[in-house]
Write a protein that holds these residues in place. Structure first.
Motif, PDB file in Angstrom:
ATOM      1  N   PRO A   1       0.801  -1.231   0.000  1.00 27.05           N
ATOM      2  CA  PRO A   1       0.000   0.000   0.000  1.00 27.05           C
ATOM      3  C   PRO A   1       0.836   1.285   0.000  1.00 27.05           C
ATOM      4  CG  PRO A   1      -0.899  -1.600   1.551  1.00 27.05           C
ATOM      5  CD  PRO A   1       0.417  -2.144   1.097  1.00 27.05           C
ATOM      6  N   SER A   2       1.956   1.301   0.726  1.00 30.43           N
ATOM      7  CA  SER A   2       2.782   2.506   0.766  1.00 30.43           C
ATOM      8  C   SER A   2       3.290   2.863  -0.620  1.00 30.43           C
ATOM      9  CB  SER A   2       3.969   2.301   1.714  1.00 30.43           C
ATOM     10  OG  SER A   2       3.518   2.072   3.027  1.00 30.43           O
ATOM     11  N   ASP A   3       3.760   1.864  -1.345  1.00 32.75           N
ATOM     12  CA  ASP A   3       4.233   2.104  -2.708  1.00 32.75           C
ATOM     13  C   ASP A   3       3.081   2.490  -3.616  1.00 32.75           C
ATOM     14  OD1 ASP A   3       6.390   2.115  -4.628  1.00 32.75           O
ATOM     15  OD2 ASP A   3       5.512   0.295  -5.474  1.00 32.75           O
ATOM     16  N   GLY A   4       1.909   1.891  -3.396  1.00 30.92           N
ATOM     17  CA  GLY A   4       0.742   2.258  -4.181  1.00 30.92           C
ATOM     18  C   GLY A   4       0.348   3.712  -3.978  1.00 30.92           C
ATOM     19  N   ILE A   5       0.499   4.202  -2.764  1.00 34.09           N
ATOM     20  CA  ILE A   5       0.191   5.613  -2.480  1.00 34.09           C
ATOM     21  C   ILE A   5       1.139   6.540  -3.231  1.00 34.09           C
ATOM     22  CG2 ILE A   5       0.225   7.353  -0.656  1.00 34.09           C
ATOM     23  CD1 ILE A   5      -0.832   5.137   1.228  1.00 34.09           C
ATOM     24  N   LEU A   6       2.415   6.183  -3.271  1.00 34.95           N
ATOM     25  CA  LEU A   6       3.383   7.009  -3.997  1.00 34.95           C
ATOM     26  C   LEU A   6       3.093   6.988  -5.500  1.00 34.95           C
ATOM     27  CD1 LEU A   6       6.725   6.180  -2.146  1.00 34.95           C
ATOM     28  CD2 LEU A   6       5.237   8.170  -1.868  1.00 34.95           C
TER      29      LEU A   6
END
Length: 262
Positions: free
Chosen positions: A114-119
């Motif tokens: 999810p963190s990478d998806g947010i970026l």
């Protein structure tokens, strides 16, 4: 004597392990300090080159990234420690979802990272602003400056994931622990002839010191857990929320004060 030599060896082993674990803890705190700095830069930079609505969307994604990152780090900690208490982990992802728009929330939070998806979502929104004819302030130079800040968040995430997954080699930790147990077990036999009944007292002091150092090292080895001595990521995320809210004149939540269980 051989017993004295063993004591020196145990002290060196413990000292090396404690230094290695403290270095991991301090690097984790350094990376989260960088996370706070970058998330303070993003609202200022975005507001300089973009309309307020677009700037706020990307800035909120920086807050969401912080919450999602702490959730992922707690998830890794729980997996490594076979923990069934996922309260802090679940709460982090719920907080992250609040800062993502409804149309993108499900796709981002259900992704493997999810963190990478947010970026990636932040980069997509930035690209939309770049090609939007109504957003004249955002040109390629502005986009490169904002992208550089997003890249820093990605670097922090990578460093934290490395710390969470690459622990101190288990055989080394096991060797130190077993050597301490052996030393404390044999210590009374070496001290009894000279200390008599005081052997129990002095051996208790030695055991407290060595086992205490061993436990401190164990707690600091994984800085992103929910045990005492772990980093207070909830308080750091609240600091990030406050900085972004103040940048856009929104209401501010009260600060979190870390306690014994961060």
């Amino acid at each position: 004597t051989p017993f004295t030599a063993l004591g020196v060896a145990v002290s060196l082993f413990l000292g090396f392990r404690n230094n290695a674990c403290y270095a991991r803890w301090w690097e984790g705190r350094t990376q989260w300090g960088k996370q706070v700095i970058v998330t303070r830069n993003i609202p200022r930079v975005c507001a300089t080159f973009m309309p307020e609505a677009s700037a706020k969307l990307i800035s909120n994604l920086a807050v969401a990234h912080s919450h999602a990152l702490r959730g992922q780090l707690r998830k890794t900690f729980n997996q490594y420690n076979n923990s069934k208490d996922h309260q802090y982990q679940s709460e982090a992802f719920l907080e992250a979802a609040k800062y993502i728009s409804n149309e993108h929330r499900a796709a981002v939070m259900e992704s493997a990272n999810p963190s990478d998806g947010i970026l990636r979502l932040a980069g997509s929104l930035l690209r939309g602003a770049l090609i939007d004819p109504n957003c004249q302030e955002c040109d390629t130079i502005a986009a490169s400056i904002i992208t550089a800040e997003l890249n820093k968040l990605c670097e922090v995430q990578g460093a934290c994931e490395r710390l969470a997954t690459a622990l101190v080699p288990f055989p080394y930790s096991l060797l130190v622990h077993r050597t301490v147990v052996l030393y404390v077990t044999l210590a009374p036999f070496a001290m009894a002839s000279t200390m008599g009944y005081y052997t129990i007292l002095f051996n208790a002091i030695v055991a407290y010191t060595f086992f205490g150092l061993d436990e401190v090292a164990r707690c600091m080895e994984q800085p992103f857990g929910d045990e005492p001595l772990c980093l207070s990521m909830e308080a750091l995320c609240r600091t990030i929320e406050t900085s972004v809210a103040e940048a856009f004149g929104d209401s501010v939540k009260p600060p979190l004060i870390p306690d014994a269980k961060f």
